[in-house]
Write a protein that holds these residues in place. Structure first.
Motif, mmCIF file in Angstrom:
data_model
loop_
_atom_site.group_PDB
_atom_site.id
_atom_site.type_symbol
_atom_site.label_atom_id
_atom_site.label_comp_id
_atom_site.label_asym_id
_atom_site.label_seq_id
_atom_site.Cartn_x
_atom_site.Cartn_y
_atom_site.Cartn_z
ATOM 1 N N ARG A 213 0.823 -1.205 0.000
ATOM 2 C CA ARG A 213 0.000 0.000 0.000
ATOM 3 C C ARG A 213 0.859 1.258 0.000
ATOM 4 O O ARG A 213 0.517 2.263 -0.629
ATOM 5 C CB ARG A 213 -0.928 0.006 1.222
ATOM 6 C CG ARG A 213 -1.966 1.110 1.187
ATOM 7 C CD ARG A 213 -2.843 0.975 -0.039
ATOM 8 N NE ARG A 213 -3.674 2.137 -0.271
ATOM 9 C CZ ARG A 213 -4.445 2.298 -1.345
ATOM 10 N NH1 ARG A 213 -4.469 1.372 -2.285
ATOM 11 N NH2 ARG A 213 -5.189 3.383 -1.494
ATOM 12 N N TYR A 214 1.989 1.193 0.705
ATOM 13 C CA TYR A 214 2.911 2.335 0.712
ATOM 14 C C TYR A 214 3.429 2.611 -0.697
ATOM 15 O O TYR A 214 3.532 3.780 -1.111
ATOM 16 C CB TYR A 214 4.066 2.047 1.662
ATOM 17 C CG TYR A 214 5.147 3.096 1.637
ATOM 18 C CD1 TYR A 214 4.955 4.331 2.254
ATOM 19 C CD2 TYR A 214 6.358 2.857 0.986
ATOM 20 C CE1 TYR A 214 5.949 5.298 2.232
ATOM 21 C CE2 TYR A 214 7.349 3.814 0.950
ATOM 22 C CZ TYR A 214 7.141 5.037 1.573
ATOM 23 O OH TYR A 214 8.120 5.999 1.530
ATOM 24 N N VAL A 217 0.638 4.326 -2.774
ATOM 25 C CA VAL A 217 0.308 5.698 -2.398
ATOM 26 C C VAL A 217 1.485 6.643 -2.595
ATOM 27 O O VAL A 217 1.315 7.760 -3.098
ATOM 28 C CB VAL A 217 -0.187 5.742 -0.939
ATOM 29 C CG1 VAL A 217 -0.381 7.176 -0.468
ATOM 30 C CG2 VAL A 217 -1.495 4.957 -0.800
ATOM 31 N N ASN A 311 2.555 2.617 8.865
ATOM 32 C CA ASN A 311 1.268 3.198 9.240
ATOM 33 C C ASN A 311 1.369 4.711 9.382
ATOM 34 O O ASN A 311 0.484 5.460 8.947
ATOM 35 C CB ASN A 311 0.788 2.573 10.557
ATOM 36 C CG ASN A 311 -0.471 1.749 10.378
ATOM 37 O OD1 ASN A 311 -0.809 1.355 9.262
ATOM 38 N ND2 ASN A 311 -1.172 1.486 11.459
ATOM 39 N N LEU A 314 1.746 6.208 5.876
ATOM 40 C CA LEU A 314 0.482 6.173 5.143
ATOM 41 C C LEU A 314 -0.496 7.208 5.683
ATOM 42 O O LEU A 314 -1.231 7.849 4.910
ATOM 43 C CB LEU A 314 -0.137 4.776 5.229
ATOM 44 C CG LEU A 314 0.514 3.690 4.372
ATOM 45 C CD1 LEU A 314 -0.076 2.324 4.690
ATOM 46 C CD2 LEU A 314 0.354 4.006 2.882
ATOM 47 N N MET A 318 -2.061 10.256 3.609
ATOM 48 C CA MET A 318 -3.504 10.439 3.544
ATOM 49 C C MET A 318 -3.883 11.871 3.911
ATOM 50 O O MET A 318 -4.777 12.474 3.285
ATOM 51 C CB MET A 318 -4.190 9.448 4.483
ATOM 52 C CG MET A 318 -5.713 9.407 4.349
ATOM 53 S SD MET A 318 -6.456 8.169 5.426
ATOM 54 C CE MET A 318 -6.090 8.886 7.026
ATOM 55 N N THR A 343 -9.672 6.648 -2.709
ATOM 56 C CA THR A 343 -8.336 6.156 -2.399
ATOM 57 C C THR A 343 -7.996 6.375 -0.930
ATOM 58 O O THR A 343 -7.406 5.522 -0.275
ATOM 59 C CB THR A 343 -7.290 6.861 -3.288
ATOM 60 O OG1 THR A 343 -7.616 6.633 -4.658
ATOM 61 C CG2 THR A 343 -5.895 6.333 -3.011
ATOM 62 N N ASN A 344 -8.381 7.530 -0.407
ATOM 63 C CA ASN A 344 -8.158 7.813 1.008
ATOM 64 C C ASN A 344 -8.936 6.859 1.907
ATOM 65 O O ASN A 344 -8.433 6.415 2.943
ATOM 66 C CB ASN A 344 -8.530 9.254 1.325
ATOM 67 C CG ASN A 344 -7.384 10.220 1.098
ATOM 68 O OD1 ASN A 344 -6.294 9.813 0.722
ATOM 69 N ND2 ASN A 344 -7.623 11.496 1.315
ATOM 70 N N THR A 346 -9.746 3.842 1.164
ATOM 71 C CA THR A 346 -9.049 2.574 1.064
ATOM 72 C C THR A 346 -7.826 2.552 1.958
ATOM 73 O O THR A 346 -7.584 1.593 2.698
ATOM 74 C CB THR A 346 -8.622 2.330 -0.396
ATOM 75 O OG1 THR A 346 -9.768 2.395 -1.226
ATOM 76 C CG2 THR A 346 -7.974 0.989 -0.558
ATOM 77 N N THR A 347 -7.044 3.623 1.896
ATOM 78 C CA THR A 347 -5.845 3.708 2.741
ATOM 79 C C THR A 347 -6.220 3.687 4.216
ATOM 80 O O THR A 347 -5.562 3.020 5.024
ATOM 81 C CB THR A 347 -5.062 4.997 2.424
ATOM 82 O OG1 THR A 347 -4.718 5.005 1.030
ATOM 83 C CG2 THR A 347 -3.798 5.083 3.247
ATOM 84 N N ASN A 441 -8.062 -0.599 -3.089
ATOM 85 C CA ASN A 441 -7.188 0.187 -3.943
ATOM 86 C C ASN A 441 -7.903 1.200 -4.829
ATOM 87 O O ASN A 441 -7.412 1.576 -5.883
ATOM 88 C CB ASN A 441 -6.355 -0.740 -4.826
ATOM 89 C CG ASN A 441 -5.333 -1.504 -4.020
ATOM 90 O OD1 ASN A 441 -4.402 -0.927 -3.489
ATOM 91 N ND2 ASN A 441 -5.543 -2.803 -3.888
#
Length: 454
Positions: A213-214, A217, A311, A314, A318, A343-344, A346-347, A441
């Motif tokens: 995920r990192y 993003v 975390n 991310l 965000m 997207t936010n 999801t993150t 995603n």
């Protein structure tokens, strides 16, 4: 002079487990270094601590169990044996398997015996639903593939030891000695080794999820290369193989042997164990030091530190995206604004998943690390407190397993819609209006990864 070792009510019987045969006893007699070491029985990561005390001056009093430490017996600790903990054959002065002596029964029975069966059922239902939903063709994305593997590993972590927990704690057979030897080996494999493999894989998969995920993003161009389905499947396979490999020695590091004793006035055959020849050749101290240091560093501490770091990164990304979304909204660029909002979301969902994981894993990592450090430095430790902490940390790790299903249902519209489509036989919204967003995603794109690339 060696510091006195503070132990819990069941420690004398745990100490006795290490003198299982005459061969093991000779190992104690030949060791003059008075070294102190501890073995960890692990479920899902560490269920109890069994003392391994290598000291030629250890003596056993069969009425009040007393263990003497240090040269000339200058330091000692006396502890009366638990009335339900009988794991030493007085005639042969040999220990045998007895579950009552491994954990504080007053906590193990209600948590493992009464609560765990319900958690098993809930976890199997919730994680099976996750696997069924995420295995759908339209849900096939690299990140969903990792989430599905995590659900399988979590489910297996509790399934493997379930029969043993039910028999021992739910049906009240924990006070009985274990026999025959093949059953002792089977119990050790399903209660300790296999759950540890699955839980280790789950930890590393969670770390892989955060890294993925990192990349999506914060380093979007790399996602086209590194976050494809073939690479994710290979990564999952490698994690599984390494998890098995790091536990492979535990299948062969001990041998279970039969022992005839008198139990409850009747002759029975129980099982005792001796460390394998190759372990004694390498050195029991060295073997377990390497094994547990590897677990502390690469299974607990480093993954938890990296997960906390990712975390934070991310969350910062965000927050920046939220500021950018405000600017897009002011410029009336609604399509891009909506895309960024999804997207936010999801993150945020992944941050919640990782945070829930860390809440239960960090205490376990701290207890394990503290235990190893104290053992190696020969500090004083009250193992009755440590064993209670381990039981509760293990229990809350299992409690966290069904939470992901609730997180997905609460924070992913497509997950909810797919659930309704599969299990209700209809979709509550028009198919054309169904969300085009993957579970974690954002909106699908025409990229090779079928994932959001920002």
């Amino acid at each position: 002079m060696m510091a006195a070792v503070q132990v819990g009510a069941d420690l004398p019987s745990l100490l006795a487990k290490t003198m299982a045969t005459s061969k093991t006893s000779s190992t104690f007699e030949n060791n003059k270094n008075n070294t102190f070491y501890t073995e960890t029985s692990i479920w899902p990561s560490s269920i109890s601590y069994r003392q391994l005390a290598y000291d030629s001056s250890i003596t056993l009093n069969t009425t009040t169990t007393a263990w003497m430490f240090g040269d000339n017996n200058t330091d000692s600790y006396y502890q009366e044996a638990d009335e339900h903990c009988h794991d030493i054959d007085i005639v042969s002065n040999t220990s045998y398997g007895n579950i009552t002596c491994e954990s504080p029964i007053e906590y193990a029975v209600p948590l493992y015996g009464y609560c765990m069966p319900f958690l098993l059922i809930i976890t199997m239902l919730s994680n099976s639903l996750i696997v069924v939903i995420l295995s759908r063709k339209k849900m096939a994305t690299p990140t969903n593939s990792v989430l599905m593997a995590m659900a399988i590993c979590d489910m297996l972590t509790i399934i493997f030891p379930a029969p043993g927990l039910w028999y021992m704690y739910t049906f009240g057979n924990h006070y009985k000695p274990l026999y025959p030897p093949w059953l002792c080996l089977t119990y050790n494999i399903f209660h300790e080794i296999l759950p540890t493999i699955c839980h280790t894989a789950s930890i590393w998969l969670t770390l892989a999820l955060a890294i993925q995920r990192y990349i999506y993003v914060c380093h979007a161009p790399m996602a086209r290369t590194w976050c494809t389905m073939p690479r994710v499947k290979r990564c999952t396979l490698y994690i599984t193989l390494v998890s098995i490999l790091h536990q492979s020695s535990r299948f062969f590091d001990r041998t279970y042997l039969p022992l005839n004793i008198i139990w409850n006035g009747e002759p029975v055959e129980v099982c005792t164990f001796d460390y394998s020849d190759w372990v004694q050749y390498v050195g029991v101290d060295l073997y377990f030091t390497i094994y547990f240091l590897f677990r502390v560093l690469f299974v607990h501490l480093i993954p938890c530190i990296l997960l906390v770091t990712f975390n934070i990164l991310l969350f910062a990304a965000m927050r920046k995206a939220q500021e950018r979304r405000k600017l897009l909204f002011k410029e009336n660029r609604k399509r891009e604004c909506k895309k960024l909002r999804e997207t936010n979301c999801t993150t945020l969902m992944l941050i919640v998943v990782v945070t829930a994981f860390l809440v239960v894993e960090i205490p376990l990592a701290v207890v394990t690390a503290m235990h190893i450090v104290v053992s190696l430095k020969k500090f004083t430790m009250d193992y009755s407190v440590i064993n209670v902490l381990i039981i509760f940390t293990n229990f809350f790790v299992v409690v966290s397993y069904p939470l992901n299903f609730g997180i997905y249902c609460g924070m992913s519209r497509q997950f909810r819609e797919c659930f309704k489509e599969i299990f209700l036989g209809r979709i509550t919204v028009n198919k054309d209006q169904m969300s085009k967003y993957s579970i974690v995603n954002g909106p699908r794109t025409c990229t090779a990864t079928n994932e959001t690339v920002l």
